[in-house]
Design a protein around this motif. Structure first.
Motif, short mmCIF file in Angstrom:
data_model
loop_
_atom_site.label_atom_id
_atom_site.label_comp_id
_atom_site.label_asym_id
_atom_site.label_seq_id
_atom_site.Cartn_x
_atom_site.Cartn_y
_atom_site.Cartn_z
N TYR A 21 111.59 62.48 35.87
CA TYR A 21 111.97 61.48 34.87
C TYR A 21 112.46 60.21 35.54
O TYR A 21 113.23 60.26 36.51
CB TYR A 21 113.11 62.00 33.98
N TRP A 22 112.04 59.07 35.00
CA TRP A 22 112.64 57.79 35.36
C TRP A 22 114.04 57.77 34.76
O TRP A 22 114.25 58.31 33.67
CB TRP A 22 111.82 56.62 34.82
N GLN A 23 114.98 57.13 35.43
CA GLN A 23 116.35 57.09 34.96
C GLN A 23 116.73 55.68 34.50
O GLN A 23 116.29 54.69 35.09
CB GLN A 23 117.30 57.55 36.06
N GLY A 123 122.01 72.85 33.46
CA GLY A 123 122.21 71.96 32.32
C GLY A 123 121.94 70.51 32.65
O GLY A 123 121.62 69.72 31.78
N LEU A 124 122.06 70.15 33.94
CA LEU A 124 121.81 68.76 34.34
C LEU A 124 120.36 68.37 34.05
O LEU A 124 120.08 67.23 33.67
CB LEU A 124 122.14 68.58 35.82
N ARG A 129 116.38 64.95 31.09
CA ARG A 129 115.25 64.92 30.14
C ARG A 129 115.61 64.07 28.92
O ARG A 129 114.79 63.29 28.44
CB ARG A 129 114.90 66.35 29.72
N LEU A 130 116.82 64.21 28.43
CA LEU A 130 117.22 63.52 27.21
C LEU A 130 117.49 62.03 27.38
O LEU A 130 117.37 61.26 26.43
CB LEU A 130 118.46 64.21 26.62
N ILE A 131 117.85 61.60 28.59
CA ILE A 131 118.11 60.17 28.79
C ILE A 131 116.98 59.44 29.51
O ILE A 131 116.93 58.22 29.51
CB ILE A 131 119.44 59.90 29.54
N ILE A 154 125.11 63.05 24.32
CA ILE A 154 124.21 63.82 25.19
C ILE A 154 125.00 64.38 26.38
O ILE A 154 124.83 65.55 26.75
CB ILE A 154 123.03 62.95 25.67
N GLU A 155 125.86 63.58 26.97
CA GLU A 155 126.66 64.04 28.11
C GLU A 155 127.48 65.26 27.72
O GLU A 155 127.51 66.26 28.44
CB GLU A 155 127.58 62.92 28.60
#
Length: 170
Positions: A21-23, A123-124, A129-131, A154-155
């Motif tokens: 994933y791109w951040q 969980g990380l 994935r979500l951000i 989300i955190e």
């Protein structure tokens, strides 16, 4: 009496097969999730991956109230801030971060800062994935993009403690 244990799994992942994933800002760069319970059955859920932060990028100060993390730096130079104390980063630096310990990573160098992360329990990978935005290895980086508006929610739903009220900046 000899105990008989069920054999565990083996799992191999080759280059280019990780979920990536791109951040968003301020880290930018990208992550790869290499091992997590969605990919292989495990008795003690963990996640392992890599993160790459370009020059000038940083991972903001945070903590994990239910997780322990190991970070091993393999490329670049920068600085970690661990509970307010500066620690130089270079290839070969390893850091164990216990529960509720504040930490951040800053790329102060001229090349990408790249590390391996391991978090227990996992969980990380869900947070990333979500951000993030899906990434294919080798593709050009997108323009910097913002964190989702609900990033704090989300955190808390994944692996982060509530953000400190006196959050440090690089």
């Amino acid at each position: 009496m000899t105990e008989v244990h069920e054999a565990g799994e083996t799992f191999v992942i080759q280059p280019g097969q990780a979920t990536s994933y791109w951040q968003p800002v301020p880290a930018n760069g990208h992550i790869e999730v290499v091992v997590d319970p969605a990919r292989v059955r495990m008795d003690h859920p963990l996640a392992l991956g890599t993160q790459t932060v370009p020059p000038g990028g940083y991972v903001r100060e945070h903590s994990h109230d239910r997780h322990e993390e190991v970070i091993y730096f393999i490329k670049g130079k920068g600085r970690a801030v661990l509970d307010g104390k500066d620690v130089p980063l270079q290839p070969g630096t390893a850091i164990f971060v216990g529960k509720s310990r504040r930490h951040m990573f800053i790329n102060e160098g001229t090349e990408d800062l790249h590390w391996v992360w391991l978090i227990v329990p996992n969980g990380l990978e869900d947070f990333f994935r979500l951000i993030g935005r899906s990434r294919v290895a080798g593709e050009a980086a997108p323009a910097n993009f913002p964190r989702p508006e609900n990033v704090l929610e989300i955190e808390r739903q994944t692996v982060f403690a509530a953000p400190p009220t006196d959050q440090r900046k690089p």
